[in-house]
Design a protein around this motif. Structure first.
Motif, PDB file in Angstrom:
ATOM      1  N   ALA A  83       0.821  -1.215   0.000  1.00 39.00           N
ATOM      2  CA  ALA A  83       0.000   0.000   0.000  1.00 39.00           C
ATOM      3  C   ALA A  83       0.852   1.260   0.000  1.00 39.00           C
ATOM      4  O   ALA A  83       0.535   2.224  -0.682  1.00 39.00           O
ATOM      5  N   SER A  84       1.938   1.260   0.785  1.00 40.58           N
ATOM      6  CA  SER A  84       2.739   2.475   0.866  1.00 40.58           C
ATOM      7  C   SER A  84       3.959   2.412  -0.019  1.00 40.58           C
ATOM      8  O   SER A  84       4.672   3.395  -0.162  1.00 40.58           O
ATOM      9  N   ARG A  85       4.235   1.251  -0.570  1.00 42.48           N
ATOM     10  CA  ARG A  85       5.414   1.031  -1.396  1.00 42.48           C
ATOM     11  C   ARG A  85       6.690   1.476  -0.690  1.00 42.48           C
ATOM     12  O   ARG A  85       7.527   2.166  -1.257  1.00 42.48           O
ATOM     13  N   ILE A  86       6.805   1.116   0.584  1.00 42.58           N
ATOM     14  CA  ILE A  86       8.082   1.291   1.282  1.00 42.58           C
ATOM     15  C   ILE A  86       8.330   0.054   2.139  1.00 42.58           C
ATOM     16  O   ILE A  86       7.468  -0.823   2.249  1.00 42.58           O
TER      17      ILE A  86
END
Lengths: 319, 596, 275
Positions: A83-86
């Protein structure tokens, strides 16, 4: 004793591995997928969704995905949030301090209320004090936190205007002003959680003390002329602590895991709110990381509880 | 509405007999979008209006902290990855597109120097290309100049499937080239009547080439700037905690004079819609709260505190009920609700008609949604009637009873109607959301009075709206008799929207239930007209076809529109907030200010 | 106290069982003219925001809430006591295995697991015992499955301590078999925390049911259980406080009476009673 602890620690590793496998399979089988939001968006062609699924390896067999996860975890790579791409560890570390503070304080509050009230109530069962304490405890666990939280907001934020109800980690102040603001916003969530917990602790403490207080050795100690306070502290409470230690050990992982409902109500950026939003977005790597750390804490604290039993009651033998 | 009527209306706008605003409203009412209406006017020679966005402050800064509350927190800040509106809005604080859409369907230039038109040679007759002139003197937050290279780069970045950008659809069929440092040309492979998609609005935000050039394709996830945006927008990035808070501070080199007004901005996320409304309307702790999905009764009560007001802008979103045209109980070739089957009850037009009469839209609007929705039966009434209060929907239990009686559905001993041994009993599902459950209750009760037994089912939204091929509870599987949800039309071009009723788009096992035709409704005429519309260059003719398509869907009663859902937000009393239903909430964040 | 509580609890149970026969307003009768009405003779408990009669809804929903509360509590207690007792009396690998299972259940993330359970078993149970019965079994099992672990840990801890006590040693020396030891001597002495856990679990189950129905696992959304009423009412707390009041009071009253009965039970069962 030392040998016993060593053996338990050695068993803990494979048992954690087993738990992690079960957690992983369960999350993989659970319905929903991380790119659901793309599906309802007609601007995004299905190819992009497919590309993402392939990129994050979601369509591989579960066992391969588990091994991949395990290998990464052993190297300290916690995974990558869809979802946050981290990285997941970044997400979790940002939130640990807040959760430790809020849930930790609420546990301390709960014990600080429950121990004296429970002990005192048990020493005079069915007295006025006992009745009042019990009634409050019943109200405490009859009302869910989503309800009491809202009630406090209505009273203290909206009618009286004393306390803010949106929890902020970055308060634009320093020194005492900062501490005061931080304290002000933390009062309500800590009270909601702490008093809910205190309600059930009180009942358990009262019951445990009642169990012990009538035992022969307590009567003996009393008859020897020891004063009441000493009897209670030295003989009663120590023996009554076994169930309390069990309960506290059961609650400790939550100090890390956060409190989903309360964090949601007060917008506290803790692990609980991270977990719930990850679940709603089907962000599996985040869910897996949080639940796995939680599982480790469950195992560790229950082991700790077992060890403390031996210290509280030396007759408990481990073989 | 026919093509000729549309042309008459446009002529009226030209001569000034009809205002631009009411033309746009009529187009929305027949199921088109404001941007599409704006395009029709532009093509017919009615120039886009120069939108003057009111702005009073005479210098930048001095406004203090602007506190915005989103009940779903921002999770990422790269506009090309931003799926949800929350993420798009978060990105919009720092990044800007060439132009945005205002409420009347006008393009408003942001990073563009002017809006392309035939007069300024931006548009060509053949509809094959657009030339955008860029604003000069714009600087990225790190001081680098903004040029045509950045714009071209965004096209390369987004169209690469490896990048997995959600904006890909706006870029993949176009070709973008640099003409000079401040001019770019977008060329289409086929004549494209709707040219203002790439670089415009939600999916048009531009990211800097110098920071993302090394992270194109498969490496896109590693870009440090994904979490620390460097844009051209009015606020400079300060801090971001995914799922919690975004913070920014005034950009001293912003390209518009005297803007922005606020010194700092923060977007706090999480919680629920009701308490977000309380924080703005009741305690004034926050200045703006997004997407107020709250019963109007509560909003009105909260507004009574006098701290703020509810702001409502029209959009193309419609809440509707869909009746299954296939049989969800029968399993054919390993799937239920196969297009090879017919629904045992709804295949009788009388049943569909009766259900339409049993939906008390007026009460649902009045008692549940209030100002936050308006009842609609039909996208397709004659324009002058559409917005009036007596639209043609009807709530009439006796009539429904009579229709069913006449069609041979007789009441049994338990009060439930039946015909040929089939009882009128069906399952009606929706996602979990308080107003939806109340709507279900109202419809169930009316059906009960007409001898129809309804079983209600609600599925948690994260499952209902997922694309999970293995889960039978998703809305695309539609293993249920009837379902209700909100179809959004944020895409400026209704072409995307209308393909959801094409026969060959039916969701089925073969396409892993990704097909957009969820109702499995099939109609040859619809398919034919849609094919024609795809080829049609003339914006007005195309619009007339879309209206005809809508007409076909709705009059068959398989699809039953309930309510139009506008964009509802809570705004502090002294805050000036220009909003648009066709772009993000924060599309004009540079022009927000506080009245003193 | 305990006797009075039994009386009140019986009254509550009778009310939810037979009340709907006397108070005949249908639970889903929508009346927009009487929305959020305060208590009156027409609607003794007032109405909700659709004008539905809250007394009728409370009576109807109470059956489910009470049944779910008691059944789920029974499941949690029975499973918890069994596992805790076996684990506490046996040593070595049996104990380790049972505690591993306990740890596993404590570590399971509830929400994804619930969604998985709904997805796997709902249709199966619905076909097997009908929609309402199936949902009931599912809810009771699910709530029970998530609440037995503290009981098991508590009972085990009591066992660890009690099995070394003099009176147990004495009984063992007299040749009592292990099952007899457990049933006659250890178990009755470890019931204190179990009774407390049982009373807390009733309240928790009634509330948990509302959370479940919010996930789509519970009863259909139009069935007004007490927890659900409380949940629906929360946003109207300052507009229509009566909505939440009666549901909250009903849960409280139930918990109160069960607790007093529990206390009474515990005093009655106490082997060392010195009254």
């Amino acid at each position: 004793m030392g040998k016993y602890i060593l053996r338990r620690l050695i068993i803990a590793l494979p048992s954690l591995l087993g738990i992690s496998l079960i957690l992983f399979v369960l999350l993989a089988l659970a319905p929903g997928d991380p790119f659901g939001e793309l599906a309802t968006n007609s601007n995004v062609p299905p190819e992009v969704r497919e590309a993402l699924r392939v990129k994050f390896g979601i369509d591989d067999p579960i066992f391969i995905r588990y091994l991949r996860w395990l290998a990464a975890m052993l190297q300290g790579d916690w995974g990558f949030s869809f979802a946050s791409r981290i990285d997941v560890d970044q997400l979790i570390l940002q939130r640990v301090p807040t959760t430790l503070f809020v849930v930790g304080s609420s546990q301390i509050l709960a014990l600080a209320v429950a121990l004296p009230v429970g002990v005192y109530a048990a020493m005079r069962p069915y007295s006025i004090f006992d009745q009042i304490a019990n009634t409050f405890a019943f109200i405490g666990f009859s009302l869910p936190t989503f309800f009491t939280g809202l009630l406090l907001i209505l009273i203290f934020s909206i009618n009286l205007g004393w306390l803010p109800f949106v929890y902020r980690v970055d308060i634009p102040a320093t020194g005492w002003a900062w501490a005061f603001e931080y304290f002000k916003q933390a009062i309500m969530p800590i009270s909601v959680l702490g008093l809910f917990q205190a309600a059930s602790y009180t009942r358990y403490v009262r019951s445990a003390v009642l169990d012990v207080i009538r035992l022969d050795y307590v009567t003996t100690a009393r008859s020897k002329g020891l004063n009441e306070g000493k009897v209670v502290i030295k003989h009663v409470v120590r023996n009554a602590l076994i169930p309390v230690v069990t309960l506290v050990a059961l609650q400790m992982p939550a100090v890390f895991g956060g409190a989903i409902v309360t964090e949601q109500i007060f917008r506290i950026p803790g692990i609980g709110s991270l977990l719930i939003s990850a679940i709603l977005a089907n962000d599996t790597p985040v869910i897996m990381a949080v639940t796995f750390v939680f599982a480790c804490l469950v195992v560790v604290f229950n082991l700790l509880a077992d060890i403390i039993y031996g210290w509280l009651d030396p007759r408990i033998s481990y073989r | 509405m026919q093509e000729r009527e549309l042309r008459d209306l446009i002529a009226d706008v030209k001569t000034g007999r009809l205002s631009r605003r009411s033309f746009v409203q009529q187009m929305i009412a027949v199921g088109l979008t404001a941007p599409m209406a704006g395009m029709m006017l532009a093509q017919s020679g009615v120039a886009m209006a120069q939108t003057a966005i009111p702005y009073k402050p005479t210098k930048a800064g001095g406004g203090g902290l602007l506190k915005i509350l989103y009940w779903q927190a921002v999770t990422l800040l790269n506009p090309h990855f931003a799926v949800g509106t929350k993420d798009q809005d978060g990105s919009r604080v720092f990044y800007e597109p060439l132009a945005g859409w205002d409420q009347e369907g006008n393009l408003v230039p942001v990073l563009a120097a002017e809006i392309p038109s035939k007069e300024n040679n931006g548009l060509t007759e053949d509809g094959l290309s657009v030339v955008w002139k860029l604003k000069k003197g714009v600087k990225w937050h790190d001081g680098m100049p903004f040029t045509a290279d950045d714009v071209v780069f965004n096209w390369e970045y987004a169209r690469n499937p490896e990048t997995a950008a959600v904006s890909i659809a706006s870029y993949k069929d176009a070709k973008v080239e640099k003409v000079d440092d401040f001019t770019v040309r977008v060329t289409f492979s086929k004549p494209t009547p709707f040219w203002a998609d790439a670089f415009v609005g939600t999916y048009g935000m531009i990211i800097p080439k110098h920071l993302f050039a090394d992270y194109i394709g498969g490496k896109s996830r590693d870009a440090p700037a994904n979490l620390k945006p460097v844009g051209t927008g009015p606020y400079v990035f300060v801090d971001f905690k995914p799922g919690d808070i975004v913070r920014g501070k005034l950009n001293p080199n912003y390209h518009m004079p005297n803007r922005p007004y606020f010194d700092n901005i923060e977007i706090k996320g999480g919680g629920d819609a009701v308490s977000a409304a309380r924080a703005v309307l009741q305690t004034g702790e926050y200045d703006y709260a997004w997407n107020m999905q709250v019963e109007d009764e509560i909003l009105t009560k909260l507004e009574g505190a006098g701290k703020g007001k509810v702001n409502i802008v029209e959009t193309g979103n419609i809440e509707f009920i869909m009746l299954n045209s296939t049989d969800p109980a029968a399993e054919v070739d390993g799937e239920r609700a196969s297009v090879k089957t017919k629904h045992p009850l709804f295949s009788d037009p009388a049943v569909r008609q009766a259900i339409n009469l049993l939906i008390d839209r007026a009460s649902i609007e009045k008692f549940i949604y209030g100002r936050t929705a308006s009842a609609t039966a039909n996208f397709l009434n004659a324009p002058e009637k559409v917005r009036s209060k007596n639209t043609k929907f009807e709530f009439n239990i006796e009539k429904a009873n009579a229709i069913l009686e006449a069609a041979g559905w007789k009441k049994g001993g338990d009060g439930i109607r039946a015909k040929d041994g089939k009882p009128l009993r069906f399952v009606y599902q929706t996602s979990i959301n308080a107003p939806r459950q109340k709507t279900q209750a109202i419809i169930k009760q009316a059906c009960q009075k007409a001898g129809i037994d309804v079983e209600l089912k609600s599925v948690v939204a994260s499952v209902f709206f997922s694309s999970d091929a293995a889960n039978p509870d998703t809305y695309t599987h539609f293993y249920c008799d009837a379902q209700m949800y909100n179809t959004t039309m944020t895409q400026p071009d209704p072409g995307f929207f209308m393909n959801q009723y094409l026969s060959w788009r039916a969701a089925n096992k073969e396409n892993k239930w990704q097909g957009r035709n969820v109702s499995r409704w099939q109609n040859k005429e619809y398919d034919e007209i849609y094919k024609q519309a795809e080829q049609e260059l003339d914006a007005v003719k195309r619009a007339a076809m879309f209206i005809k398509l809508n007409d076909l869907v709705v009059t068959d009663n398989y699809i039953q529109p309930l309510l139009r859902r506008p964009k509802v937000s809570a705004v502090a009393g002294n805050l000036a907030v220009p909003l648009s239903g066709w772009d993000n909430d924060l599309w004009q964040i540079a022009n927000w200010y506080r009245e003193t | 106290m305990a006797v009075a509580s039994i009386g009140i609890l019986t009254l509550l149970t009778a009310a939810v069982l037979f009340g709907p026969l006397i108070w005949r307003i249908p639970i889903n009768e929508i009346d927009f003219t009487a929305r959020l009405a305060h208590p009156s003779w027409d609607h003794p408990f007032g109405t909700d925001d659709l004008g539905q009669d809250l007394l009728a809804r409370m009576l109807y929903g109470g059956r489910i809430s009470l049944a779910v509360g008691f059944a789920a509590m029974a499941v949690a207690i029975i499973v918890g006591v069994l596992i805790g007792a076996i684990s506490g009396i046996s040593r070595g690998s049996v104990d380790a295995a049972l505690m591993w299972i306990t740890d596993l259940f404590l570590a399971l993330p509830q929400l994804p697991l619930l969604l998985l359970v709904i997805y796997l078993f709902r249709d199966f149970l619905k076909n097997w015992v009908g929609p309402e019965g199936g949902v009931f079994i599912l809810i009771v099992l699910v709530i029970g499955a998530f609440r037995w672990m503290p009981v098991a840990r508590l009972v085990r801890a009591q066992f660890l301590s009690l099995r070394e006590k003099e009176f147990v040693e004495a009984a063992r020396a007299l040749g009592a078999t292990t099952p007899r030891l457990v049933i006659r001597h250890i178990l009755p002495n470890s019931l204190g925390p179990v009774i407390v856990a049982g009373t807390i679990d009733v309240a928790a189950a009634i509330i948990a049911e509302s959370t479940l129905s919010f996930l789509g696992l519970g009863f259909p959304p139009d069935i007004p259980t007490w927890g659900r009423l409380l949940f629906d009412a929360k946003d109207y707390l300052d507009i229509a406080p009566h909505w939440a009041l009666f549901a909250g009071a009903a849960i409280f009253l139930t918990v109160l009476t069960i607790n007093f009965i529990g206390d009474g039970l515990r005093d009655a069962l106490d082997p060392r009673r010195v009254m």
